[in-house]
Scaffold this active site. Structure first.
Site, PDB file in Angstrom:
ATOM      1  N   GLY A  19       0.786  -1.233   0.000  1.00 46.39           N
ATOM      2  CA  GLY A  19       0.000   0.000   0.000  1.00 46.39           C
ATOM      3  C   GLY A  19       0.817   1.280   0.000  1.00 46.39           C
ATOM      4  O   GLY A  19       0.354   2.307   0.502  1.00 46.39           O
ATOM      5  N   ASN A  21       1.423   3.078  -2.596  1.00 47.03           N
ATOM      6  CA  ASN A  21       0.672   4.037  -3.434  1.00 47.03           C
ATOM      7  C   ASN A  21      -0.535   4.587  -2.695  1.00 47.03           C
ATOM      8  O   ASN A  21      -0.857   5.774  -2.813  1.00 47.03           O
ATOM      9  CB  ASN A  21       0.251   3.384  -4.752  1.00 47.03           C
ATOM     10  N   ARG A  72     -14.465 -16.307  -9.925  1.00 50.98           N
ATOM     11  CA  ARG A  72     -14.127 -14.895 -10.103  1.00 50.98           C
ATOM     12  C   ARG A  72     -15.406 -14.046 -10.141  1.00 50.98           C
ATOM     13  O   ARG A  72     -15.454 -12.954  -9.597  1.00 50.98           O
ATOM     14  CB  ARG A  72     -13.391 -14.775 -11.439  1.00 50.98           C
ATOM     15  N   ARG A  98      -5.853  -8.717  -8.506  1.00 51.15           N
ATOM     16  CA  ARG A  98      -6.889  -9.616  -9.029  1.00 51.15           C
ATOM     17  C   ARG A  98      -7.305  -9.110 -10.406  1.00 51.15           C
ATOM     18  O   ARG A  98      -7.425  -7.900 -10.614  1.00 51.15           O
ATOM     19  CB  ARG A  98      -8.148  -9.629  -8.137  1.00 51.15           C
ATOM     20  N   ASN A 114      -5.902   2.335 -12.950  1.00 52.43           N
ATOM     21  CA  ASN A 114      -4.901   1.397 -12.426  1.00 52.43           C
ATOM     22  C   ASN A 114      -3.513   1.964 -12.666  1.00 52.43           C
ATOM     23  O   ASN A 114      -3.306   2.728 -13.610  1.00 52.43           O
ATOM     24  CB  ASN A 114      -5.033   0.061 -13.174  1.00 52.43           C
ATOM     25  N   HIS A 116       0.374   0.712 -13.459  1.00 55.08           N
ATOM     26  CA  HIS A 116       1.098  -0.475 -13.924  1.00 55.08           C
ATOM     27  C   HIS A 116       2.575  -0.111 -14.041  1.00 55.08           C
ATOM     28  O   HIS A 116       2.925   0.933 -14.594  1.00 55.08           O
ATOM     29  CB  HIS A 116       0.541  -0.912 -15.278  1.00 55.08           C
ATOM     30  N   SER A 143       2.844   3.570 -15.649  1.00 57.06           N
ATOM     31  CA  SER A 143       1.733   4.138 -16.419  1.00 57.06           C
ATOM     32  C   SER A 143       0.468   4.086 -15.584  1.00 57.06           C
ATOM     33  O   SER A 143       0.229   3.107 -14.877  1.00 57.06           O
ATOM     34  CB  SER A 143       1.455   3.307 -17.683  1.00 57.06           C
ATOM     35  N   THR A 148     -10.099  -1.097 -18.804  1.00 57.96           N
ATOM     36  CA  THR A 148     -11.119  -1.606 -19.730  1.00 57.96           C
ATOM     37  C   THR A 148     -11.026  -3.128 -19.693  1.00 57.96           C
ATOM     38  O   THR A 148     -10.263  -3.692 -18.915  1.00 57.96           O
ATOM     39  CB  THR A 148     -10.865  -1.080 -21.161  1.00 57.96           C
ATOM     40  N   GLU A 150      -9.608  -5.167 -21.533  1.00 56.14           N
ATOM     41  CA  GLU A 150      -8.321  -5.738 -21.930  1.00 56.14           C
ATOM     42  C   GLU A 150      -7.291  -5.540 -20.808  1.00 56.14           C
ATOM     43  O   GLU A 150      -7.068  -4.401 -20.378  1.00 56.14           O
ATOM     44  CB  GLU A 150      -7.847  -5.005 -23.189  1.00 56.14           C
ATOM     45  N   LEU A 151      -6.677  -6.608 -20.351  1.00 57.04           N
ATOM     46  CA  LEU A 151      -5.754  -6.532 -19.213  1.00 57.04           C
ATOM     47  C   LEU A 151      -4.603  -5.553 -19.491  1.00 57.04           C
ATOM     48  O   LEU A 151      -3.867  -5.725 -20.471  1.00 57.04           O
ATOM     49  CB  LEU A 151      -5.183  -7.926 -18.894  1.00 57.04           C
ATOM     50  N   ASP A 152      -4.458  -4.557 -18.630  1.00 53.54           N
ATOM     51  CA  ASP A 152      -3.425  -3.519 -18.757  1.00 53.54           C
ATOM     52  C   ASP A 152      -3.477  -2.831 -20.124  1.00 53.54           C
ATOM     53  O   ASP A 152      -2.473  -2.304 -20.599  1.00 53.54           O
ATOM     54  CB  ASP A 152      -2.008  -4.090 -18.527  1.00 53.54           C
TER      55      ASP A 152
HETATM   56  C1  GRF Z   1       3.019  -0.938  -7.708  1.00 50.90           C
HETATM   57  O1  GRF Z   1       4.336  -0.990  -8.077  1.00 50.90           O
HETATM   58  C2  GRF Z   1       2.123  -0.936  -8.915  1.00 50.90           C
HETATM   59  O2  GRF Z   1       2.749  -0.506 -10.069  1.00 50.90           O
HETATM   60  C3  GRF Z   1       1.736  -2.370  -9.065  1.00 50.90           C
HETATM   61  O3  GRF Z   1       1.708  -2.889  -7.772  1.00 50.90           O
HETATM   62  C4  GRF Z   1       2.583  -2.164  -6.935  1.00 50.90           C
HETATM   63  C5  GRF Z   1       1.837  -1.823  -5.693  1.00 50.90           C
HETATM   64  O4  GRF Z   1       2.661  -1.379  -4.662  1.00 50.90           O
HETATM   65  N1  GRF Z   1       0.472  -2.438  -9.760  1.00 50.90           N
HETATM   66  P1  GRF Z   1       2.063  -0.774  -3.327  1.00 50.90           P
HETATM   67  O5  GRF Z   1       1.162  -1.845  -2.698  1.00 50.90           O
HETATM   68  O6  GRF Z   1       1.317   0.463  -3.665  1.00 50.90           O
HETATM   69  O7  GRF Z   1       3.247  -0.526  -2.451  1.00 50.90           O
END
Ligand code: GRF
Length: 220
Positions: A19, A21, A72, A98, A114, A116, A143, A148, A150-152
């Site tokens: 967490g 981010n 799922r 997920r 999201n 990535h 990024s 959508t 389509e994955l990523d």
């Molecule tokens: C990030 O690096 C993000 O790009 C990826 O998962 C990671 C999550 O890290 N999708 P955190 O849980 O926010 O530390």
């Protein structure tokens, strides 16, 4: 003057892990002029450290453990029910590990973003840092995109770039990229809350104009 907090756009974060981010978003949301409020964190992992970060910040949490569901579809339906109770304007996937069903993604079209760890469209999926190293890339990054089916693969809103050094390993590169992620996500969430970015039919719209290629932000 700060707007009445109750009227600010409602941000719900979904995470599975540490967490960092989420933390960057919590920190940003404490700035006086931040145009949104983080109203809840949802996790699929009951032991995710993200839950502790949210609790520390007095953000409401909920857990929907994917292991409690046979498919799922059932998991996503339960997750969706929790989310709808919170009536979010924006759902931020921040390390949410997920893959979401088409029904889920369609239900929240234009409200689901999201992050990535690659310069999409390069390296969708996992192990992005090692793949960038194996390819001999000189630059790498993160990024943020609308989600959508389509994955990523949804339209990219913005990217942050890092230089790959000859001595970089997947771990050092991951650290560099994460540092940028923590700067980039609050900027993009801010734009969303200000109504500056929207998902058009195929493109991201920024201030009403179609974005032909992702914005590269100089986040240093
Ligand atoms: C990030 O690096 C993000 O790009 C990826 O998962 C990671 C999550 O890290 N999708 P955190 O849980 O926010 O530390």
């Amino acid at each position: 003057m700060k707007a009445d907090k109750a009227t600010l756009p409602r941000i719900l974060v979904l995470a599975s892990g540490s967490g960092t981010n989420l933390q960057a978003l919590i920190d940003a949301s404490r700035e006086r002029d931040f145009p949104g409020q983080i109203i809840a964190l949802g996790c699929n992992q009951p032991k995710a450290f993200a839950l502790e970060r949210a609790a520390q910040a007095h953000v409401e949490t909920f857990v929907v453990n994917h292991k409690d569901f046979g498919s799922r579809e059932e998991f996503d339906a339960a997750l969706m029910a929790h989310i709808l109770r919170h009536n979010p304007d924006l759902i931020v996937l921040a390390g949410f590990m997920r893959i979401l069903t088409t029904d889920f993604v369609r239900a929240f079209r234009g409200k689901l973003v999201n992050i990535h760890p690659s310069l999409l469209p390069l390296y969708t999926g996992l192990n992005t840092h090692q793949r960038a190293l194996d390819a001999g890339d000189r630059t790498h990054g993160a990024s943020i995109h609308f989600v959508t089916e389509e994955l990523d693969g949804g339209p990219v809103i913005a990217q942050a770039e890092v230089a790959v050094a000859p001595e970089d390993t997947a771990e050092t590169l991951a650290e560099k990229v994460q540092e940028k992620e923590h700067l980039l996500y609050p900027i993009v969430v801010r734009w969303f809350c200000e109504g500056r970015i929207q998902l058009g039919r195929e493109h991201v719209l920024f201030d009403g104009e179609a974005v032909e290629s992702p914005m590269r932000l100089p986040v240093n």
